[in-house]
Each structure stands twice: as C-alpha cells, then as structure tokens.
Write an enzyme that holds these catalytic residues in place. Structure first.
Site, PDB file in Angstrom:
ATOM      1  N   THR A 173       0.714  -1.118  -0.139  1.00 57.46           N
ATOM      2  CA  THR A 173      -0.203  -0.191  -0.094  1.00 57.46           C
ATOM      3  C   THR A 173       0.838   1.303  -0.007  1.00 57.46           C
ATOM      4  O   THR A 173       2.167   1.081   0.475  1.00 57.46           O
ATOM      5  CB  THR A 173      -0.894  -0.132   1.406  1.00 57.46           C
ATOM      6  OG1 THR A 173      -1.982  -1.097   1.400  1.00 57.46           O
ATOM      7  CG2 THR A 173      -1.580   1.189   1.278  1.00 57.46           C
ATOM      8  N   GLY A 203     -10.442  -3.326   1.604  1.00 57.19           N
ATOM      9  CA  GLY A 203      -9.516  -3.325   2.851  1.00 57.19           C
ATOM     10  C   GLY A 203      -9.484  -2.266   3.727  1.00 57.19           C
ATOM     11  O   GLY A 203     -10.339  -1.433   3.700  1.00 57.19           O
ATOM     12  N   THR A 236      -0.442   0.245   6.610  1.00 60.92           N
ATOM     13  CA  THR A 236      -0.184  -0.710   5.640  1.00 60.92           C
ATOM     14  C   THR A 236       0.041  -1.984   6.245  1.00 60.92           C
ATOM     15  O   THR A 236       0.428  -2.257   7.365  1.00 60.92           O
ATOM     16  CB  THR A 236       1.130  -0.316   4.658  1.00 60.92           C
ATOM     17  OG1 THR A 236       1.332  -1.356   3.830  1.00 60.92           O
ATOM     18  CG2 THR A 236       2.396  -0.308   5.524  1.00 60.92           C
TER      19      THR A 236
END
Length: 307
Positions: A167, A197, A218
């Site tokens: 990410t 997510g 992340t």
C-alpha cells in the site's frame, strides 16, 4: 513549525531485483511532498503530491502497478484526511482512474459525503472531469504473472506466510501546525471482486487530527480493520505515549490479538515521527529540517541533505 513529511511504500518483502527502484521511488515521493511543504503548501497538498508520485510509479501497489483481483482486474481504494477540521474523503473499488487519491480529495472537498464507492465514485469522477483511462494502462506484465503464480500456488495449497502487502501512504505536518494523511492501494492480489480493505477506511487505513498527529497504515487489511490500527495508535498518543511507544503498542496488539502483520508511519503535532513495521520490510522515507531519512529493511537508515 518546521514541516515534516513521511511516506511509506507498503509493508512486505521487497525482492532484490526491484529494491533500488523502490528505494528511488520512495525518495522521489518524499522529496516531492516535502518540497510542497517548504514552499508553504498545506499538509493536505503535501500528502496528496507524495501519494500521486507513488501511484504513478509501477513499482508500487497503487494506481499504475496495482495488483489484480481474481478476475485479472484492477480495483483501487484511497483515502485522505485534513487534521485541521477532520474533513475526509475516500473511494473504493475504483477502476480506470490513474490517481484514486485525487478523487478521494475531490470527495472531501466537493461533496457533503466522506466515502464513495464503485459506480457512484465513477459517476462522480466523470462529473468532476477526471479523465478515464483504459483499464489495461493500469496493469503491468509483472502483475499478470504474479496473479497466475498466486492462483497456481493456491490450487496447490501452497501458502506464503507473508504475501506482498503493498500500500502507499504519506503523513505531513505543515508550517501552520496542521497535519494530514493519505493512503492508496491496489489491494491484495487474487482477492474477491469487490473486496475492500483498510486503506479507504478512516480510523483503520489512516487518521489525522491536528490536536494529536497523523498516521498512515499498511499491511493485512482485514487485521488492520479489526483493530482500527490508525485510531488505536493515536489513542495511545493521547494517553501520553511517544510516537515510538504508540507504534510498538498498536502493532504489537494487532500481531498478538489477530496475528496480523503490518506497518505504519506516524507524525505527532510537535513534529516527532516514526516508521515502524512487523513485516520483513517496509520502504519508507522522512524529510525534516532539510534532511532526508530513508530505508527498506530493519536497521537500515540512510540520512542525506536535501538541496
């Protein structure tokens, strides 16, 4: 207030063949974001600029270079938050747009809402004049091969203890003392169509409050969602913990409670910052006082002067 900009390129393993490109990409993003702050730009401008740079870089799992879902398609999520007034914008399951973080900012500034998804986000993008690009322009050959490999391994019931969890994100403190965060992702490879997510979910994928600080997270999105990792970390800061202590406590809790691995970047309202992770690696860079700090692996920190 001396400005601060911190970026990350995702928690997870980084192979040797791409490590130098990833390192240069993360340095470039931090330099862009910090340059905006040095010129008097806002924290929101800085985190958006840094994340756009990463979305445009095919080495990172966001924008061009996003991993593919089980149908071989790109679906992207992003969110942004202004710590000055807690205004927020987020999008999920976005397709055919080069920079989801720009669309998230438009949601924040041009609508009365916080979060738009899929078809609604696409209609809003068209109304705002955001150019639509062919879906194939977001797909790299490397990610096509990765998807095929992932499917073959799943069929063979092989499991990777630490899949690529990439990410991208940025946090900033500007010269006026305001903070902001931005997070953007292409999600998890071979995921179900429509899976969302943590990245677009405020409190999980990030949070910004100028009375406390700003964070971008992340890692394994489902785990991050379960513990509200971003807000949990800022809660520890509200209780008087340092940025280091808050990061260790929240990441440790996620690992012990739900066996989730991940990472985060965090800046306090006073300009203290940290980059922490429980995965193998996490590309990161931080700029403060005209110095650039960066690394990828544990114990690796390089410091250089910014021109």
């Amino acid at each position: 207030m001396n400005p601060v900009l911190v970026v990350h390129g995702g928690a997870g393993p980084v192979s040797e063949d791409v490590k130098e490109r990833v390192r240069q990409g993360i340095i470039r993003a931090a330099t862009v974001g910090y340059g905006i702050l040095r010129e008097g730009g806002s924290a929101v401008d800085a985190v958006e600029g840094a994340v756009v740079t990463l979305e445009d870089d095919p080495e990172f799992n966001a924008g061009c270079g996003s991993v593919l879902n089980t149908n071989g398609e790109v679906e992207m999520d992003a969110s942004i938050m202004d710590g000055k007034d807690l205004s927020t914008g987020a999008v999920s399951a976005v397709r055919g747009i080069a920079n989801p973080i720009k669309l998230a900012r438009l949601v924040m500034e041009k609508t009365p809402h916080c979060f738009l998804t899929h078809h609604g986000a696409a209609q809003f993008a068209a109304a705002m004049g955001v150019p639509e690009i062919p879906a194939e322009k977001l797909i790299t050959e490397r990610n096509k091969k990765r998807l095929e490999k992932e499917k073959q391994e799943k069929e063979a019931q092989e499991t990777d203890s630490e899949p690529n969890l990439g990410t991208v994100g940025a946090v900033a403190l500007d010269c006026k003392g305001n903070v902001a965060y931005a997070t953007s992702t292409g999600g998890i490879i071979n995921r179900m169509v429509g899976r969302v997510g943590d990245s677009p979910c405020v409190g999980s994928g990030g949070y910004a409050d100028s009375n406390i600080g700003a964070i971008s997270t992340t890692g394994h999105g489902e785990s991050i969602l379960k513990v509200n990792l971003a807000r949990l970390t800022l809660f520890h800061m509200q209780q008087g913990k340092t940025v280091e202590e808050a990061a260790d406590l929240s990441l440790g809790y996620m690992k012990s409670r739900v066996k989730g691995l991940g990472g985060l970047i965090l800046v306090s309202k006073t300009g203290d910052w940290v980059a922490k992770w429980t995965t193998t690696s996490m590309p990161w860079a931080a700029a403060k006082d005209d110095k650039l700090h960066f690394g990828i692996d544990p114990g690796e920190t390089t410091v250089t002067d910014l021109a």
